[in-house]
Design a protein around this motif. Sequence first.
Motif, PDB file in Angstrom:
ATOM      1  N   ASN A  30      92.513  49.231  25.002  1.00  0.00           N
ATOM      2  CA  ASN A  30      93.918  49.449  24.634  1.00  0.00           C
ATOM      3  C   ASN A  30      94.740  48.166  24.776  1.00  0.00           C
ATOM      4  O   ASN A  30      95.873  48.169  25.268  1.00  0.00           O
ATOM      5  CB  ASN A  30      94.516  50.580  25.474  1.00  0.00           C
ATOM      6  N   LYS A  62      94.452  45.754  26.776  1.00  0.00           N
ATOM      7  CA  LYS A  62      94.622  45.201  28.130  1.00  0.00           C
ATOM      8  C   LYS A  62      93.696  44.000  28.323  1.00  0.00           C
ATOM      9  O   LYS A  62      93.955  43.123  29.136  1.00  0.00           O
ATOM     10  CB  LYS A  62      94.277  46.255  29.196  1.00  0.00           C
ATOM     11  N   GLY A  80     109.680  50.492  27.145  1.00  0.00           N
ATOM     12  CA  GLY A  80     108.217  50.440  27.205  1.00  0.00           C
ATOM     13  C   GLY A  80     107.702  51.337  28.313  1.00  0.00           C
ATOM     14  O   GLY A  80     108.491  52.007  29.004  1.00  0.00           O
ATOM     15  N   ARG A  81     106.392  51.296  28.486  1.00  0.00           N
ATOM     16  CA  ARG A  81     105.767  52.133  29.518  1.00  0.00           C
ATOM     17  C   ARG A  81     106.347  51.848  30.902  1.00  0.00           C
ATOM     18  O   ARG A  81     106.305  52.693  31.798  1.00  0.00           O
ATOM     19  CB  ARG A  81     104.253  51.895  29.504  1.00  0.00           C
ATOM     20  N   PRO A 138     103.240  53.586  23.608  1.00  0.00           N
ATOM     21  CA  PRO A 138     102.909  54.558  24.671  1.00  0.00           C
ATOM     22  C   PRO A 138     104.047  55.526  24.949  1.00  0.00           C
ATOM     23  O   PRO A 138     103.813  56.688  25.267  1.00  0.00           O
ATOM     24  CB  PRO A 138     102.631  53.669  25.891  1.00  0.00           C
ATOM     25  N   GLN A 165     109.706  54.094  17.125  1.00  0.00           N
ATOM     26  CA  GLN A 165     108.617  53.183  17.535  1.00  0.00           C
ATOM     27  C   GLN A 165     108.685  51.857  16.785  1.00  0.00           C
ATOM     28  O   GLN A 165     108.816  51.819  15.567  1.00  0.00           O
ATOM     29  CB  GLN A 165     107.256  53.832  17.276  1.00  0.00           C
ATOM     30  N   VAL A 166     108.568  50.782  17.551  1.00  0.00           N
ATOM     31  CA  VAL A 166     108.561  49.437  16.970  1.00  0.00           C
ATOM     32  C   VAL A 166     107.140  48.890  17.054  1.00  0.00           C
ATOM     33  O   VAL A 166     106.493  48.988  18.084  1.00  0.00           O
ATOM     34  CB  VAL A 166     109.536  48.521  17.755  1.00  0.00           C
ATOM     35  N   GLY A 167     106.664  48.318  15.951  1.00  0.00           N
ATOM     36  CA  GLY A 167     105.329  47.726  15.977  1.00  0.00           C
ATOM     37  C   GLY A 167     104.557  47.998  14.712  1.00  0.00           C
ATOM     38  O   GLY A 167     105.097  48.560  13.753  1.00  0.00           O
ATOM     39  N   THR A 173     102.344  50.107  13.878  1.00  0.00           N
ATOM     40  CA  THR A 173     102.266  51.496  13.420  1.00  0.00           C
ATOM     41  C   THR A 173     103.620  52.193  13.537  1.00  0.00           C
ATOM     42  O   THR A 173     103.704  53.410  13.482  1.00  0.00           O
ATOM     43  CB  THR A 173     101.170  52.270  14.186  1.00  0.00           C
ATOM     44  N   GLY A 206     110.574  46.706  30.050  1.00  0.00           N
ATOM     45  CA  GLY A 206     109.286  47.231  30.514  1.00  0.00           C
ATOM     46  C   GLY A 206     108.249  47.272  29.420  1.00  0.00           C
ATOM     47  O   GLY A 206     107.470  48.216  29.322  1.00  0.00           O
ATOM     48  N   ILE A 207     108.257  46.247  28.575  1.00  0.00           N
ATOM     49  CA  ILE A 207     107.294  46.146  27.463  1.00  0.00           C
ATOM     50  C   ILE A 207     106.479  44.875  27.692  1.00  0.00           C
ATOM     51  O   ILE A 207     107.040  43.791  27.867  1.00  0.00           O
ATOM     52  CB  ILE A 207     108.037  46.091  26.114  1.00  0.00           C
ATOM     53  N   SER A 208     105.152  45.019  27.686  1.00  0.00           N
ATOM     54  CA  SER A 208     104.310  43.873  28.052  1.00  0.00           C
ATOM     55  C   SER A 208     104.256  42.805  26.963  1.00  0.00           C
ATOM     56  O   SER A 208     104.138  41.620  27.258  1.00  0.00           O
ATOM     57  CB  SER A 208     102.887  44.352  28.362  1.00  0.00           C
ATOM     58  N   GLY A 209     104.328  43.226  25.679  1.00  0.00           N
ATOM     59  CA  GLY A 209     104.254  42.246  24.588  1.00  0.00           C
ATOM     60  C   GLY A 209     102.893  42.224  23.924  1.00  0.00           C
ATOM     61  O   GLY A 209     102.405  41.150  23.540  1.00  0.00           O
ATOM     62  N   GLN A 239     100.520  44.215  18.806  1.00  0.00           N
ATOM     63  CA  GLN A 239     100.982  45.233  17.858  1.00  0.00           C
ATOM     64  C   GLN A 239     102.471  45.498  18.006  1.00  0.00           C
ATOM     65  O   GLN A 239     103.133  45.886  17.067  1.00  0.00           O
ATOM     66  CB  GLN A 239     100.204  46.542  18.050  1.00  0.00           C
ATOM     67  N   ALA A 263     112.795  41.246  36.621  1.00  0.00           N
ATOM     68  CA  ALA A 263     113.552  42.214  37.432  1.00  0.00           C
ATOM     69  C   ALA A 263     113.003  43.610  37.178  1.00  0.00           C
ATOM     70  O   ALA A 263     112.300  43.845  36.191  1.00  0.00           O
ATOM     71  CB  ALA A 263     115.030  42.174  37.026  1.00  0.00           C
ATOM     72  N   LYS A 296     114.797  49.410  36.380  1.00  0.00           N
ATOM     73  CA  LYS A 296     115.509  50.578  36.926  1.00  0.00           C
ATOM     74  C   LYS A 296     116.744  50.145  37.733  1.00  0.00           C
ATOM     75  O   LYS A 296     117.668  50.911  37.922  1.00  0.00           O
ATOM     76  CB  LYS A 296     114.556  51.415  37.798  1.00  0.00           C
TER      77      LYS A 296
HETATM   78  C1  LIG Z   1      95.864  50.103  15.986  1.00  0.00           C
HETATM   79  C2  LIG Z   1      96.932  49.990  17.049  1.00  0.00           C
HETATM   80  C3  LIG Z   1      98.242  50.067  16.656  1.00  0.00           C
HETATM   81  C4  LIG Z   1      99.255  49.938  17.627  1.00  0.00           C
HETATM   82  N1  LIG Z   1     100.560  50.017  17.229  1.00  0.00           N
HETATM   83  C5  LIG Z   1     101.529  49.816  18.143  1.00  0.00           C
HETATM   84  C6  LIG Z   1     102.912  49.822  17.768  1.00  0.00           C
HETATM   85  O1  LIG Z   1     103.269  50.044  16.609  1.00  0.00           O
HETATM   86  N2  LIG Z   1     103.829  49.596  18.719  1.00  0.00           N
HETATM   87  C7  LIG Z   1     103.513  49.359  20.043  1.00  0.00           C
HETATM   88  O2  LIG Z   1     104.411  49.159  20.867  1.00  0.00           O
HETATM   89  N3  LIG Z   1     102.223  49.373  20.420  1.00  0.00           N
HETATM   90  C8  LIG Z   1     101.227  49.608  19.515  1.00  0.00           C
HETATM   91  N4  LIG Z   1      99.934  49.659  19.934  1.00  0.00           N
HETATM   92  C9  LIG Z   1      99.655  49.653  21.369  1.00  0.00           C
HETATM   93  C10 LIG Z   1      99.657  48.268  21.977  1.00  0.00           C
HETATM   94  O3  LIG Z   1      98.366  47.717  21.900  1.00  0.00           O
HETATM   95  C11 LIG Z   1     100.041  48.347  23.477  1.00  0.00           C
HETATM   96  O4  LIG Z   1      99.164  49.222  24.141  1.00  0.00           O
HETATM   97  C12 LIG Z   1     101.478  48.805  23.691  1.00  0.00           C
HETATM   98  O5  LIG Z   1     102.388  48.040  22.907  1.00  0.00           O
HETATM   99  C13 LIG Z   1     101.841  48.632  25.164  1.00  0.00           C
HETATM  100  O6  LIG Z   1     103.084  49.217  25.365  1.00  0.00           O
HETATM  101  P1  LIG Z   1     103.989  48.780  26.592  1.00  0.00           P
HETATM  102  O7  LIG Z   1     104.253  47.319  26.521  1.00  0.00           O
HETATM  103  O8  LIG Z   1     105.155  49.696  26.616  1.00  0.00           O
HETATM  104  O9  LIG Z   1     103.085  49.160  27.850  1.00  0.00           O
HETATM  105  P2  LIG Z   1     102.252  48.246  28.842  1.00  0.00           P
HETATM  106  O10 LIG Z   1     101.374  47.307  28.125  1.00  0.00           O
HETATM  107  O11 LIG Z   1     101.644  49.165  29.836  1.00  0.00           O
HETATM  108  O12 LIG Z   1     103.363  47.353  29.573  1.00  0.00           O
HETATM  109  C14 LIG Z   1     104.287  47.852  30.487  1.00  0.00           C
HETATM  110  C15 LIG Z   1     105.095  46.655  30.987  1.00  0.00           C
HETATM  111  O13 LIG Z   1     106.139  47.119  31.825  1.00  0.00           O
HETATM  112  C16 LIG Z   1     106.268  46.244  32.918  1.00  0.00           C
HETATM  113  N5  LIG Z   1     106.907  47.000  33.991  1.00  0.00           N
HETATM  114  C17 LIG Z   1     106.364  47.973  34.753  1.00  0.00           C
HETATM  115  N6  LIG Z   1     107.294  48.493  35.580  1.00  0.00           N
HETATM  116  C18 LIG Z   1     108.454  47.819  35.324  1.00  0.00           C
HETATM  117  C19 LIG Z   1     109.774  47.904  35.855  1.00  0.00           C
HETATM  118  N7  LIG Z   1     110.098  48.805  36.808  1.00  0.00           N
HETATM  119  N8  LIG Z   1     110.717  47.063  35.380  1.00  0.00           N
HETATM  120  C20 LIG Z   1     110.422  46.148  34.417  1.00  0.00           C
HETATM  121  N9  LIG Z   1     109.176  46.034  33.882  1.00  0.00           N
HETATM  122  C21 LIG Z   1     108.212  46.870  34.323  1.00  0.00           C
HETATM  123  C22 LIG Z   1     104.865  45.776  33.229  1.00  0.00           C
HETATM  124  O14 LIG Z   1     104.868  44.545  33.921  1.00  0.00           O
HETATM  125  C23 LIG Z   1     104.276  45.667  31.826  1.00  0.00           C
HETATM  126  O15 LIG Z   1     104.451  44.355  31.308  1.00  0.00           O
HETATM  127  C24 LIG Z   1      98.917  49.769  18.989  1.00  0.00           C
HETATM  128  C25 LIG Z   1      97.575  49.679  19.358  1.00  0.00           C
HETATM  129  C26 LIG Z   1      96.600  49.795  18.407  1.00  0.00           C
HETATM  130  C27 LIG Z   1      95.161  49.693  18.841  1.00  0.00           C
END
Ligand SMILES: Cc1cc2nc3c(=O)[nH]c(=O)nc-3n(C[C@H](O)[C@H](O)[C@H](O)COP(=O)(O)OP(=O)(O)OC[C@H]3O[C@@H](n4cnc5c(N)ncnc54)[C@H](O)[C@@H]3O)c2cc1C
Length: 305
Positions: free
Chosen positions: A123, A125, A194-195, A222, A234-236, A238, A251-254, A257, A289, A292
């Motif tokens: 996923n 990671k 983000g997550r 997520p 949803q941004v990205g 898909t 809270g979006i890792s970057g 996608q 930071a 929350k």
């Molecule tokens: C085919 C395919 C298509 C995809 N399409 C998309 C898409 O359109 N859009 C998309 O977004 N993803 C898409 N993904 C998923 C993508 O690969 C990632 O899994 C997703 O973007 C991760 O989302 P996230 O950054 O919210 O979560 P995570 O990667 O889990 O990141 C969470 C982040 O939050 C931070 N964090 C945690 N707690 C706190 C806090 N209290 N305060 C501040 N920061 C905090 C962490 O340090 C971490 O950097 C796709 C994947 C595939 C395989």
Amino acid sequence: MKTLLVGEYRDGKLLNATYELVAFAQKLGADSAMFLVGSDSALPKYAGTLYLADAAKYNDFNPAVHKQLLLDVIAKEQPELIVFSHSSYGWDLAPRVAMALNAAQISEVVDVVDNTFVVPSCNSKLRRDVQSKTAQTVVTLQGGAFGLSGEPSGTANVVKVDTDKAAQVEFGGYEAVEKGGVDLTKAEIIVSAGRGIGKPENLAMIASLAEALGGEYGASRPVVDAEWAEHNRQVGTTGQTVSPKLYVACGISGAIQHLAGMKKSEFIIAINTDKDAPIGEVADVLVVADLKELVPALTAKLQSL
Ligand SMILES: Cc1cc2nc3c(=O)[nH]c(=O)nc-3n(C[C@H](O)[C@H](O)[C@H](O)COP(=O)(O)OP(=O)(O)OC[C@H]3O[C@@H](n4cnc5c(N)ncnc54)[C@H](O)[C@@H]3O)c2cc1C
């Protein structure tokens, strides 16, 4: 190295992802030719040979027919790499072509270093380094992973191609996803969750900050998959591709996608507890930071102005 780039065309238009294939070939320093089932009226700006089949005759997609058209071009060009976008067209056609050629297929390539392809794993990671062991290799490229340094240019040398292959399915056309609710592509300010928001109740603080800024809230996948936010937010790759004046990623890792959908934003602020989060590579400002604590404080300050 010789590459054959498989461009994409839909509903009378060339898809921009076609230029990401050109960027990939440029990055490799490889010779390229292009294959496209498209139209004379929507040719790519491309300085090379373009094998063009007529979409009016062969449809925007028709697996057996497009495969045969492509295999005929491959037989003529003998490319070492056959390059697709990692799109619904690529997902369907690439494995059929790889199977017919008995070639390796490497899917969702996000980088290439010394003939080693980098693909996401677990996923996104982790990343895997993959090398092909076959003379010809089929690859699909993750959207947004490769970008042209300048504007596309050039005039293609068009070679028309045809086939007698009979279609096994009938192409019914594309059906647009029903658009409801918000249209993020029109928002000038987007605050995305983000997550890292941790739980669905915390989406409200992201929405409040967006409102205080006069914008809309968005979400990473997520958050949408968990049904904390609707898909139209949803941004990205898909989801939506947006380019607001201000994008605040909370809270979006970057993941690549996600970046593919927002990296053209004019100004990007990221709030993340991890100072090394990849979002920092595209952010103009990375605030290390806990969202929350920061997001409600920021919202209160804006509301008091
Ligand atoms: C085919 C395919 C298509 C995809 N399409 C998309 C898409 O359109 N859009 C998309 O977004 N993803 C898409 N993904 C998923 C993508 O690969 C990632 O899994 C997703 O973007 C991760 O989302 P996230 O950054 O919210 O979560 P995570 O990667 O889990 O990141 C969470 C982040 O939050 C931070 N964090 C945690 N707690 C706190 C806090 N209290 N305060 C501040 N920061 C905090 C962490 O340090 C971490 O950097 C796709 C994947 C595939 C395989």
